[in-house]
Design a protein around this motif. Structure first.
Motif, PDB file in Angstrom:
ATOM      1  N   LYS A  36      -4.824   1.543 -48.712  1.00  0.00           N
ATOM      2  CA  LYS A  36      -4.188   1.450 -50.039  1.00  0.00           C
ATOM      3  C   LYS A  36      -3.154   0.325 -50.036  1.00  0.00           C
ATOM      4  CE  LYS A  36      -0.833   5.110 -48.953  1.00  0.00           C
ATOM      5  NZ  LYS A  36      -1.448   5.925 -47.897  1.00  0.00           N
ATOM      6  N   ASN A  57      -7.067   5.511 -51.735  1.00  0.00           N
ATOM      7  CA  ASN A  57      -6.478   6.642 -52.467  1.00  0.00           C
ATOM      8  C   ASN A  57      -6.663   6.582 -53.974  1.00  0.00           C
ATOM      9  OD1 ASN A  57      -4.991   6.263 -49.896  1.00  0.00           O
ATOM     10  ND2 ASN A  57      -3.941   8.121 -50.577  1.00  0.00           N
ATOM     11  N   SER A 204       0.122   7.315 -38.759  1.00  0.00           N
ATOM     12  CA  SER A 204       0.779   6.366 -37.846  1.00  0.00           C
ATOM     13  C   SER A 204       1.791   7.043 -36.934  1.00  0.00           C
ATOM     14  CB  SER A 204       1.491   5.275 -38.652  1.00  0.00           C
ATOM     15  OG  SER A 204       0.545   4.477 -39.318  1.00  0.00           O
ATOM     16  N   ARG A 219      -6.038   8.909 -39.749  1.00  0.00           N
ATOM     17  CA  ARG A 219      -5.914   8.013 -40.906  1.00  0.00           C
ATOM     18  C   ARG A 219      -4.633   7.197 -40.752  1.00  0.00           C
ATOM     19  NH1 ARG A 219      -6.051  13.253 -42.860  1.00  0.00           N
ATOM     20  NH2 ARG A 219      -3.935  12.821 -43.535  1.00  0.00           N
ATOM     21  N   GLY A 221      -2.309   3.826 -41.563  1.00  0.00           N
ATOM     22  CA  GLY A 221      -2.008   2.700 -42.448  1.00  0.00           C
ATOM     23  C   GLY A 221      -0.993   1.753 -41.830  1.00  0.00           C
ATOM     24  N   THR A 222       0.263   2.193 -41.856  1.00  0.00           N
ATOM     25  CA  THR A 222       1.388   1.355 -41.427  1.00  0.00           C
ATOM     26  C   THR A 222       1.214   0.760 -40.027  1.00  0.00           C
ATOM     27  OG1 THR A 222       2.673   2.972 -42.642  1.00  0.00           O
ATOM     28  CG2 THR A 222       3.909   1.342 -41.412  1.00  0.00           C
ATOM     29  N   ARG A 228       4.252  -0.797 -45.976  1.00  0.00           N
ATOM     30  CA  ARG A 228       3.780  -1.028 -47.346  1.00  0.00           C
ATOM     31  C   ARG A 228       4.965  -1.438 -48.223  1.00  0.00           C
ATOM     32  NH1 ARG A 228       0.524   3.161 -45.819  1.00  0.00           N
ATOM     33  NH2 ARG A 228       2.141   4.681 -46.205  1.00  0.00           N
TER      34      ARG A 228
HETATM   35  C1  LIG Z   1      -1.372   6.351 -46.735  1.00  0.00           C
HETATM   36  C2  LIG Z   1      -2.081   7.473 -46.136  1.00  0.00           C
HETATM   37  C3  LIG Z   1      -2.231   7.595 -44.737  1.00  0.00           C
HETATM   38  C4  LIG Z   1      -1.647   6.609 -43.747  1.00  0.00           C
HETATM   39  O1  LIG Z   1      -0.276   6.773 -43.637  1.00  0.00           O
HETATM   40  P1  LIG Z   1       0.578   5.868 -42.614  1.00  0.00           P
HETATM   41  O2  LIG Z   1       1.814   6.651 -42.385  1.00  0.00           O
HETATM   42  O3  LIG Z   1       0.825   4.561 -43.286  1.00  0.00           O
HETATM   43  O4  LIG Z   1      -0.228   5.710 -41.371  1.00  0.00           O
HETATM   44  C5  LIG Z   1      -2.966   8.674 -44.266  1.00  0.00           C
HETATM   45  N1  LIG Z   1      -3.496   9.602 -45.091  1.00  0.00           N
HETATM   46  C6  LIG Z   1      -3.369   9.528 -46.419  1.00  0.00           C
HETATM   47  C7  LIG Z   1      -3.974  10.588 -47.267  1.00  0.00           C
HETATM   48  C8  LIG Z   1      -2.656   8.471 -46.977  1.00  0.00           C
HETATM   49  O5  LIG Z   1      -2.514   8.426 -48.314  1.00  0.00           O
END
Ligand SMILES: *Cc1c(COP(=O)(O)O)cnc(C)c1O
Length: 229
Positions: A36, A57, A204, A219, A221-222, A228
Motif C-alpha cells: 500500500k 489494502n 515488520s 505481511r 511493509g515498512t 510510509r
Molecule cells: C500495512 C499492513 C501490513 C504491513 O505493516 P508493516 O508494519 O509496515 O510491516 C501488514 N498487514 C496489513 C493488513 C497491513 O495493512
C-alpha cells in the motif's frame, strides 16, 4: 535503488534466524510485501529482489498498479477490509483474500470468481484479542462461520489471519500468536475435508514472534520499503 534489495535481504535473514531458533527448516514462509502507498516502480524493485507476493489494502489504489505491472509474474493478495460492492473486482484480480469475516462477502466472491481461474484462496480474519471495534470473527464463532463457507466451491479456505491489537507487551503478543496457532489446529481437526495450511500473521515489528508460532505468510511493509508517508 539498492536499498530495497538490502532491506529484503535483511528480512530474509530475520526469517532464517527465526526458523533456526525453532529448529525448523521445513517450514516454508511466504514473504508477502505489503505494498500500500508504494508505486509500481517500487514494487518492481522488490520483485527484482525476489518477491512474488504483494498485498494491497485499497482497491482503487491496487487496480491501476496491477494493470501497470501485468507484464511480470506477481501473486496479488487483498489484505485490507472489503466492502461488498467491491467484491467482484477482488474476485477477478486477486489470488488471495486475507480478511474474510462476513458471509455476504464470501458469497459475492464465490459468485464473481471467474470460471477460468482457480478458486480464490481465503484466510478468515480472526478478532483474536476480541476488540470491540475490530473486524474479524471471534474465536467462538469460527466453527460456525467456516461451516457456512463450505458450499462456496469457488473459494478455497486456506487458514486464518490476524492483526493483533497494537501496543501489546511482548508476552501478550506471544500469547496472541500462540492462540492463533492453536485455533488453526482446532479448525483443522474440526474440518478434516479442508487443508488449512496457512497462518497469515506477523508484520515488520513482530515477524519473529509470529514465525515462532507457526506463521506461514508474513505481511511486511515498512521493513521492505521504508517508512510510509
Ligand atoms: C500495512 C499492513 C501490513 C504491513 O505493516 P508493516 O508494519 O509496515 O510491516 C501488514 N498487514 C496489513 C493488513 C497491513 O495493512
Amino acid at each position: 535503488m539498492k536499498k530495497t534489495a538490502d532491506n529484503i535481504a535483511k528480512v530474509r535473514a530475520r526469517i532464517q534466524q527465526a526458523l533456526h531458533k525453532k529448529h525448523e527448516n521445513k517450514q516454508n514462509i511466504c514473504l508477502l510485501a505489503a505494498s500500500k502507498t508504494r508505486n509500481p516502480a517500487e514494487i518492481r524493485l522488490a520483485h527484482q529482489a525476489g518477491i512474488y507476493d504483494f498485498g494491497e489494502n485499497y482497491l482503487q489504489e491496487a487496480l491501476p498498479k496491477i494493470k501497470a505491472l501485468s507484464g511480470i509474474e506477481i501473486c496479488w493478495h487483498f489484505i485490507g477490509p472489503l466492502q461488498s460492492n467491491k467484491s467482484k473486482e477482488v474476485a477477478e484480480h486477486f489470488a488471495w483474500f486475507h480478511a474474510l469475516d462476513r458471509l455476504k462477502i464470501a458469497q459475492k466472491l464465490h459468485q464473481h470468481r471467474p470460471a477460468n481461474m482457480p478458486p480464490l484462496n481465503i484466510c478468515i480474519q480472526v478478532n483474536i484479542n476480541e476488540e470491540n471495534s475490530k473486524s474479524g470473527i471471534t474465536p467462538s464463532d469460527l466453527n460456525r462461520f467456516i461451516s457456512s463457507l463450505l458450499p462456496l466451491s469457488h473459494l478455497q479456505i486456506r487458514g486464518l489471519m490476524a492483526i493483533p491489537e497494537p501496543q501489546q507487551s511482548q508476552d501478550r503478543l506471544e500469547s496472541t500468536f500462540a492462540k492463533m496457532e492453536a485455533l488453526l489446529q482446532q479448525c483443522q481437526q474440526q474440518f478434516s475435508e479442508l487443508t488449512l495450511d496457512t497462518l497469515s500473521m506477523g508484520m515488520s515489528a513482530d515477524l519473529e514472534l509470529a514465525i515462532a508460532h507457526g506463521a506461514t505468510i508474513i505481511r511486511v511493509g515498512t521493513a521492505i520499503f521504508g517508512e510510509r508517508n
